[in-house]
Design a protein around this motif. Structure first.
Motif, PDB file in Angstrom:
ATOM      1  N   THR A   1      61.189 -10.892 -37.407  1.00 15.28           N
ATOM      2  CA  THR A   1      61.304 -10.716 -36.021  1.00 15.28           C
ATOM      3  C   THR A   1      60.762  -9.346 -35.295  1.00 15.28           C
ATOM      4  O   THR A   1      60.299  -8.550 -36.195  1.00 15.28           O
TER       5      THR A   1
ATOM      6  N   ASN B   1      65.253 -17.497 -31.353  1.00 12.46           N
ATOM      7  CA  ASN B   1      64.687 -17.434 -32.435  1.00 12.46           C
ATOM      8  C   ASN B   1      63.089 -17.500 -32.628  1.00 12.46           C
ATOM      9  O   ASN B   1      62.363 -16.426 -32.995  1.00 12.46           O
ATOM     10  N   ASN B   2      62.507 -18.364 -31.872  1.00 10.85           N
ATOM     11  CA  ASN B   2      61.060 -18.551 -31.812  1.00 10.85           C
ATOM     12  C   ASN B   2      60.430 -17.365 -31.022  1.00 10.85           C
ATOM     13  O   ASN B   2      59.362 -16.985 -31.193  1.00 10.85           O
TER      14      ASN B   2
ATOM     15  N   LYS C   1      61.842 -14.484 -30.681  1.00 12.87           N
ATOM     16  CA  LYS C   1      61.849 -13.174 -31.606  1.00 12.87           C
ATOM     17  C   LYS C   1      60.604 -13.051 -32.702  1.00 12.87           C
ATOM     18  O   LYS C   1      60.110 -12.111 -33.079  1.00 12.87           O
ATOM     19  N   GLU C   2      60.061 -14.056 -33.326  1.00  8.53           N
ATOM     20  CA  GLU C   2      59.097 -14.366 -34.310  1.00  8.53           C
ATOM     21  C   GLU C   2      57.915 -14.187 -33.604  1.00  8.53           C
ATOM     22  O   GLU C   2      56.917 -13.483 -34.206  1.00  8.53           O
TER      23      GLU C   2
ATOM     24  N   SER D   1      57.086 -10.631 -32.580  1.00  2.39           N
ATOM     25  CA  SER D   1      56.758  -9.985 -33.661  1.00  2.39           C
ATOM     26  C   SER D   1      55.218 -10.041 -34.057  1.00  2.39           C
ATOM     27  O   SER D   1      54.643  -9.092 -34.476  1.00  2.39           O
ATOM     28  N   THR D   2      54.837 -11.388 -34.085  1.00  2.00           N
ATOM     29  CA  THR D   2      53.453 -11.681 -34.538  1.00  2.00           C
ATOM     30  C   THR D   2      52.431 -11.218 -33.774  1.00  2.00           C
ATOM     31  O   THR D   2      51.596 -10.096 -34.081  1.00  2.00           O
TER      32      THR D   2
END
Length: 144
Positions: A2, A126-127, A129-130, A133-134
């Motif tokens: 995340t 959640n999507n 957050k990821e 991060s990417t």
């Protein structure tokens, strides 16, 4: 991973470098090497964090004030880095300013980890957050 995990990993690097910097004494070559590394780390991190953490948060009423506060603290750290660049590394004043920078870094990171992350956790799904991060990690990797 995340966005919070990615940011926290970089925060640990900043803490380590800031502490190493203020523990240098008399060895200006070492001091310069650590300072240059910290300066680069802070600049890349702040730019990426503002793009991929604060910018998405600033449009939300719940996180707008914290985002502005975080960006303002980045500016304060930038000013301390500029002061260090303009001061002779062998002077006592340089170390005093370096300690102020270290304190500001530690304060800022604690604010983010103890307050900002909790609110951002409620704003981002959640999507997001990821995905953030990417994007953050790719930007940091490209600009380090």
């Amino acid at each position: 991973m995340t966005i919070f995990e990615a940011l926290k990993a970089d925060h640990e690097t900043q803490r380590t470098l800031a502490t190493q910097l203020t523990n240098t004494s008399g060895d200006t070559a070492r001091r310069k090497a650590v300072f240059d590394q910290l300066k680069k780390e802070l600049a890349v991190h702040a730019d990426a964090e503002e793009r991929f953490f604060y910018k998405p948060l600033i449009s939300n009423d719940m996180s707008q004030d914290l985002s502005r506060h975080g960006i303002a603290e980045h500016h304060e750290m930038d000013e301390l880095v500029e002061d260090l660049e303009e001061t002779d590394m062998s002077s006592a004043g340089w170390l005093v300013t370096a300690k102020k920078l270290e304190e500001k870094i530690f304060h800022h990171l604690e604010d983010e980890e103890q307050q900002f992350f909790q609110i951002a956790g409620k704003v981002f799904n959640n999507n997001q957050k990821e995905d953030l991060s990417t994007k953050y990690l790719a930007y940091v990797k490209e600009n380090r």
